[in-house]
Design an enzyme around this catalytic site. Structure first.
Site, PDB file in Angstrom:
ATOM      1  N   ASP A   1       0.626  -1.097   0.108  1.00 13.09           N
ATOM      2  CA  ASP A   1      -0.206   0.075   0.418  1.00 13.09           C
ATOM      3  C   ASP A   1       1.200   1.416  -0.056  1.00 13.09           C
ATOM      4  O   ASP A   1       0.583   2.337  -0.862  1.00 13.09           O
ATOM      5  CB  ASP A   1      -0.803  -0.268   1.382  1.00 13.09           C
ATOM      6  CG  ASP A   1      -2.214  -0.705   0.702  1.00 13.09           C
ATOM      7  OD1 ASP A   1      -1.994  -1.977   0.219  1.00 13.09           O
ATOM      8  OD2 ASP A   1      -2.934  -0.541   1.286  1.00 13.09           O
TER       9      ASP A   1
ATOM     10  N   ASN B   1      -4.769  -1.890  -3.971  1.00 10.74           N
ATOM     11  CA  ASN B   1      -6.165  -1.820  -3.250  1.00 10.74           C
ATOM     12  C   ASN B   1      -6.011  -1.104  -2.066  1.00 10.74           C
ATOM     13  O   ASN B   1      -6.422  -0.961  -0.964  1.00 10.74           O
ATOM     14  CB  ASN B   1      -6.406  -3.309  -3.503  1.00 10.74           C
ATOM     15  CG  ASN B   1      -7.766  -3.145  -1.973  1.00 10.74           C
ATOM     16  OD1 ASN B   1      -8.981  -2.351  -2.743  1.00 10.74           O
ATOM     17  ND2 ASN B   1      -8.093  -4.588  -1.913  1.00 10.74           N
TER      18      ASN B   1
ATOM     19  N   GLU C   1     -10.914  -4.423   1.988  1.00  5.75           N
ATOM     20  CA  GLU C   1     -10.600  -4.963   1.337  1.00  5.75           C
ATOM     21  C   GLU C   1     -11.809  -5.956   0.559  1.00  5.75           C
ATOM     22  O   GLU C   1     -11.963  -6.107  -0.725  1.00  5.75           O
ATOM     23  CB  GLU C   1      -9.546  -5.789   2.584  1.00  5.75           C
ATOM     24  CG  GLU C   1      -8.179  -4.685   1.912  1.00  5.75           C
ATOM     25  CD  GLU C   1      -8.152  -4.080   3.121  1.00  5.75           C
ATOM     26  OE1 GLU C   1      -9.407  -4.343   3.519  1.00  5.75           O
ATOM     27  OE2 GLU C   1      -7.376  -3.483   3.375  1.00  5.75           O
TER      28      GLU C   1
ATOM     29  N   ASP D   1     -10.787  -1.414  11.834  1.00  5.76           N
ATOM     30  CA  ASP D   1      -9.653  -3.026  11.531  1.00  5.76           C
ATOM     31  C   ASP D   1      -9.215  -3.335  13.205  1.00  5.76           C
ATOM     32  O   ASP D   1      -9.249  -4.199  12.320  1.00  5.76           O
ATOM     33  CB  ASP D   1      -8.570  -2.256  11.260  1.00  5.76           C
ATOM     34  CG  ASP D   1      -9.006  -0.992   9.767  1.00  5.76           C
ATOM     35  OD1 ASP D   1     -10.160  -1.242   9.146  1.00  5.76           O
ATOM     36  OD2 ASP D   1      -7.726  -0.806   9.835  1.00  5.76           O
TER      37      ASP D   1
ATOM     38  N   HIS E   1      -5.343  -9.265   3.557  1.00  5.39           N
ATOM     39  CA  HIS E   1      -3.930  -9.171   4.784  1.00  5.39           C
ATOM     40  C   HIS E   1      -5.188  -9.372   7.024  1.00  5.39           C
ATOM     41  O   HIS E   1      -4.486 -10.557   7.572  1.00  5.39           O
ATOM     42  CB  HIS E   1      -3.329  -7.751   4.668  1.00  5.39           C
ATOM     43  CG  HIS E   1      -4.092  -6.067   5.329  1.00  5.39           C
ATOM     44  ND1 HIS E   1      -3.587  -4.981   5.908  1.00  5.39           N
ATOM     45  CD2 HIS E   1      -5.648  -5.885   4.547  1.00  5.39           C
ATOM     46  CE1 HIS E   1      -4.279  -4.347   5.879  1.00  5.39           C
ATOM     47  NE2 HIS E   1      -6.221  -4.478   5.581  1.00  5.39           N
ATOM     48  N   ARG E   2      -5.806  -8.627   6.242  1.00  2.00           N
ATOM     49  CA  ARG E   2      -6.493  -8.996   8.177  1.00  2.00           C
ATOM     50  C   ARG E   2      -6.876  -9.812   8.344  1.00  2.00           C
ATOM     51  O   ARG E   2      -6.885 -10.206   9.516  1.00  2.00           O
ATOM     52  CB  ARG E   2      -7.344  -7.340   8.582  1.00  2.00           C
ATOM     53  CG  ARG E   2      -6.504  -5.946   8.636  1.00  2.00           C
ATOM     54  CD  ARG E   2      -6.784  -4.847   9.172  1.00  2.00           C
ATOM     55  NE  ARG E   2      -6.199  -3.756   8.846  1.00  2.00           N
ATOM     56  CZ  ARG E   2      -4.765  -3.304   9.358  1.00  2.00           C
ATOM     57  NH1 ARG E   2      -4.387  -4.422  10.553  1.00  2.00           N
ATOM     58  NH2 ARG E   2      -4.722  -2.516   9.031  1.00  2.00           N
TER      59      ARG E   2
ATOM     60  N   LYS F   1       0.087  -6.292   1.920  1.00  2.00           N
ATOM     61  CA  LYS F   1      -0.325  -4.756   1.776  1.00  2.00           C
ATOM     62  C   LYS F   1      -0.022  -3.842   2.536  1.00  2.00           C
ATOM     63  O   LYS F   1       0.150  -3.232   2.502  1.00  2.00           O
ATOM     64  CB  LYS F   1      -1.665  -5.432   1.650  1.00  2.00           C
ATOM     65  CG  LYS F   1      -2.609  -4.054   1.032  1.00  2.00           C
ATOM     66  CD  LYS F   1      -4.450  -4.064   1.267  1.00  2.00           C
ATOM     67  CE  LYS F   1      -5.364  -3.532   0.497  1.00  2.00           C
ATOM     68  NZ  LYS F   1      -5.086  -2.197   1.260  1.00  2.00           N
TER      69      LYS F   1
END
Ligand code: DC
Length: 652
Positions: free
Chosen positions: A49, A92, A344, A316, A389-390, A415
C-alpha cells in the site's frame, strides 16, 4: 493454492517491533509531496500500500530518494503536482486512492486513476460528489460511484460549504481535508450524516497541523480550513508503529499467557486503534502502557470474558476481537461496524464464514456480528483470506487454541505487514531449549530432536565460535569487548542446511579448531557480546518450531520456551566421550591429552561457567533434567522427546 500451515500453538510471549503505520505513512507521503521543502520520513511502512503511493508520487514529479531502510527523503512540490498528466494504478490501497484523488482534482491536470478489481467495487462516490460541488471535473469510466476515474482541469469555486456524507468511509473527509489547502482559499466542509471512524480524522488533522495547516473543527459536524495556509515541511518526521497490526500481538498475549509487548505505539500514539487494548481489557486481559509500547497478558484466572461492544472507533482492530471471541467465556457481540462491508472484502461475510468453519456459531446483521465460541475448534481448517491482509493476520490467532490452522494465500499480508508470520512466530512458535554443560552431547541430541519434530535447529555455540573466528580474522583483540561486540552485531554468518558460512565461505571445520573454541569461550563471557547476539538468536524462532541448543537457551534467550531441558552427564562420562572422539579423529597417542586431564579440564570449565556473572551455567527448576551419563544418544533423544510430549500435549 499457496498456504501456510500453522502448528498448534499454546503460548505467546515476547516482544515485537511493529512496522510503520499504514495510515500515517500514506498521509505523510502525500503531505510531504505537497509541502514546500524537503521532508525526511523515517520508519515508513514498506508494504504494497505504501509502494503504490510512492510510485504514484514519483510519476507526478515528486522527488523521492531512499535513505536506507524505511527512510525516504521527499522533495515537496510546495503546492499542486508539477506533472499534469498521468495514469495511476493504486492497487487496493484505500489510504492512497482517496486522498490522491482529491489532490489530483485540484492540480489542474488530466489524470486517470484505477486499482485492482476489488478497488473498483469500493465506493468513492461521496468524495467525488464533494469535489464536484466546488467545480472539480471528475468522471467515472466504469461504474457510477466507483473507481476507475478520469480527472480533468477545472475552475474551483469555494463559495459555499462542501456537503459530504461521513457514514460510508471517513477517508472521504480525510481526502477533502488534505486536498483543500491546495486552493489557498478558505474552505468549509459540513457533514450530512454521522461521521464514522472518527479517530482516523484525528490522525489527519494532527498530521496536517504538523505540516503547518490548521483546521477549525466544530464537533464532528463542520470543518473550516482558513485560507492562506500552505503545507510546509517539518523537516524530519517519524512514523509510529501500526496500531492495527499491534492488535494481533496484544490479542496473542491475552490468549496465550503473555506478556507480549509491542514496540512502536503507546500512550503517546495518535492512532485510534491503540484503544483496542482497552477492548482487550474489558475481556479481562492485563494491559500495561509505556510511552512507546503496550504489553498484554492473560487475565489472572486465564479466562477471557465475553463482550458486547460498539467498535465504530476501531473498525480494523475490531476484526481481531472477532477471533479473540473464540477464546471468550460466552457470546461476543461486535456492533456498529458497517464499514467492514466496503473494505478489502466484505469483512462481515468473510469473518462469519471463516469463524463458522472453525466451529463457532455466528450471527450477522447489516452492521454487527456475534460470535459464540465452541469448546474445541475444528482442526486443520483451511482459512480463506479474500485477498484481505487482516483476515489472514487475525485468523493466525486461532492456532493458539492448540489446533493446527491452515491460512490460504498468506502472502496477502504484504499489503501492510510483509513479515507478519515471522513476527507472529517470534512470539508463538514452540521453542525447545536444551541447555547444559560442554560435551554433554546436547548438540547431537538437539539436532536429532529437531529432525524428529521437523523443527528448525539453532546451534548457538556456533554463533560464539563464528564471532571468535570473525574477530580473529579481522585482527580484533578478543579482550576488546566493544570491538568484538561490533563484530557480533554484524556477523556475516549463515546456516545453509548443513553448511555454516562466514562471509560466504564454508567454515564448518574452521570453527571447530581448538583455538577458535578457546576464543569462543573467552568472548562468551563478555556481556556486550552476549547482548549483541541475543536478538539474532531469537530471530531463529520460526514455524513450525525451533530446537535451540546452548547453555543459556532456556534461561536468557528463550525464557518463555514451553519446553526446557537441562542435558548433563558426569564429568567422567563427558570426558570419556571426548576422549573417544579424539581417538576417532585419529589423534595420535603422544599428543592426546590424558583422560584424567580432560576430566579435570571439564570440571574446571563447569565451575568457571557456573560462577560467571553473565549467563551462568545452571539447572533452573523449570527445566527437565536429563542425565545422559548412562544413556546412549538414542535414549537421550527419546528422553527429550518424552519431555516435549508432556509439555506440548498436542503432539500426542
Ligand atoms: O557449544 P560450543 O562448544 O560450540 O560453544 C562454544 C562456546 O560458546 C563455549 O565456550 C560455550 C559458549 N556458549 C555460550 O556461552 N552460550 C551459548 N548459548 C552457547 C555457547
Amino acid at each position: 493454492m499457496d498456504f501456510l500451515q500453522l502448528p498448534p500453538l499454546q503460548r505467546a510471549a515476547g516482544t515485537v517491533k511493529l512496522p510503520g503505520s499504514k495510515s500515517i505513512s500514506n498521509r505523510m507521503l502525500l503531505l510531504a509531496a505537497l509541502a514546500g521543502g524537503t521532508t525526511e520520513i523515517r520508519d515508513l511502512l514498506d508494504s504494497a500500500d505504501t509502494r503504490v503511493m510512492l510510485t504514484a508520487l514519483a510519476s507526478l514529479g515528486i522527488g523521492l530518494e531512499s535513505q536506507g531502510i524505511n527512510c525516504w527523503r521527499v522533495c515537496g512540490a510546495g503546492g499542486v503536482f508539477p506533472v499534469k498528466q498521468g495514469d495511476l494504478f493504486m492497487g487496493n490501497a484505500g489510504t492512497a486512492i482517496r486522498p490522491l484523488t482529491a489532490a489530483l482534482a485540484l492540480s489542474g491536470g488530466n489524470y486517470k486513476i484505477s486499482g485492482v478489481p476489488r478497488m473498483h467495487e469500493r465506493p468513492i462516490g461521496d468524495l467525488v460528489d464533494g469535489l464536484r460541488q466546488i467545480g472539480c471535473d471528475i468522471r467515472y469510466t466504469g461504474n457510477e460511484g466507483f473507481p476507475p476515474l478520469e480527472i480533468h482541469p477545472a475552475e474551483v469555486k469555494l463559495s459555499a460549504p462542501i456537503k459530504v456524507r461521513g457514514d460510508v468511509s471517513s477517508q472521504f473527509l480525510t481526502a477533502l481535508l488534505m486536498g483543500l489547502p491546495l486552493t489557498g482559499k478558505t474552505a468549509v466542509i459540513e457533514m450530512t450524516t454521522e461521521l464514522i471512524s472518527k479517530p482516523y480524522i484525528e490522525i489527519t488533522l494532527n498530521l496536517m497541523a504538523r505540516f503547518g495547516v490548521k483546521v477549525e473543527r466544530e464537533e464532528w459536524q463542520r470543518f473550516t480550513i482558513p485560507g492562506g495556509q500552505g503545507y510546509r515541511s517539518p523537516g524530519v518526521v517519524y512514523v509510529e508503529g501500526d496500531a492495527s497490526s499491534a492488535s494481533y500481538f496484544l490479542a496473542a498475549g491475552a490468549i496465550g499467557g503473555g506478556p507480549v509487548r509491542v514496540e512502536g505505539v503507546g500512550k503517546q500514539s495518535i492512532q485510534g486503534d491503540v484503544k483496542f487494548a482497552n477492548a482487550l481489557e474489558t475481556m479481562g486481559a492485563c494491559i500495561a502502557w509505556g510511552d512507546n509500547w503496550i504489553e498484554s497478558s492473560a487475565p489472572a484466572d486465564g479466562k477471557l470474558k465475553a463482550f458486547d461492544l460498539d467498535l465504530n472507533h476501531i473498525p480494523d482492530a475490531a476484526m481481531t476481537l472477532a477471533v479473540a471471541a473464540l477464546f471468550a467465556d460466552g457470546k461476543c457481540t461486535l456492533r456498529n461496524i458497517a464499514s467492514w462491508r466496503v473494505k478489502e472484502t466484505d469483512r462481515i461475510v468473510a469473518m462469519a464464514t471463516e469463524l463458522r468453519k472453525l466451529g463457532a456459531a455466528v450471527e450477522e446483521g447489516v452492521d454487527w456480528i456475534a460470535v459464540t465460541p465452541v469448546l474445541t475448534l475444528q482442526e486443520n481448517v483451511g482459512i480463506d483470506t479474500y485477498d484481505d491482509h487482516r483476515v489472514a493476520m487475525c485468523f493466525s490467532l486461532a492456532a493458539l487454541a492448540g489446533v493446527p490452522v491452515r491460512i490460504n494465500d498468506p502472502k496477502c499480508v504484504s499489503k501492510t505487514f510483509p513479515d507478519y508470520f515471522d513476527a507472529f512466530a517470534r512470539v508463538t512458535a514452540p521453542v525447545i531449549a536444551i541447555d547444559g554443560p560442554s560435551a554433554s552431547g546436547k548438540g547431537t541430541v538437539a539436532q536429532s530432536v529437531a529432525a524428529a519434530l521437523g523443527y528448525h535447529f539453532l546451534d548457538s555455540g556456533a554463533l560464539y565460535r563464528l564471532t571468535a573466528l570473525a574477530a580473529m580474522k579481522a585482527n580484533v583483540s578478543l579482550d576488546d569487548e566493544q570491538a568484538v561486540a561490533t563484530v557480533a552485531a554484524s556477523l556475516p554468518a549463515e546456516f545453509a542446511g548443513d553448511r555454516i558460512l562466514l562471509a560466504g565461505e564454508e567454515v564448518n571445520e574452521a570453527i571447530r579448531a581448538e583455538e577458535v573454541g578457546n576464543g569462543a569461550s573467552k568472548i562468551a563471557a563478555l556481556p556486550a557480546v552476549r547482548t549483541a547476539l541475543l536478538e539474532r538468536q531469537r530471530a531463529y524462532r520460526r514455524f513450525p518450531g525451533l530446537v535451540a541448543d546452548g547453555r543459556d537457551m532456556g534461561s536468557v534467550v528463550f525464557p518463555d520456551a514451553p519446553v526446557k531441558v537441562f542435558l548433563t552427564a558426569s564429568a567422567a562420562a563427558r570426558a570419556e566421550r571426548r576422549y573417544k572422539q579424539l581417538i576417532d579423529k585419529g589423534m595420535p597417542d603422544n599428543i592426546r591429552p590424558l583422560l584424567r586431564d580432560i576430566v579435570k579440564d571439564l570440571e574446571e570449565r563447569d565451575a568457571r561457567d557456573a560462577a560467571r556473572p553473565v549467563a551462568p551455567l545452571k539447572h533452573y527448576p523449570d527445566a527437565d533434567l536429563v542425565d545422559t551419563t548412562a544413556l546412549t544418544i538414542e535414549q537421550a533423544v527419546a528422553a527429550v522427546l518424552d519431555s516435549v510430549h508432556r509439555k506440548l500435549p498436542f503432539f500426542n
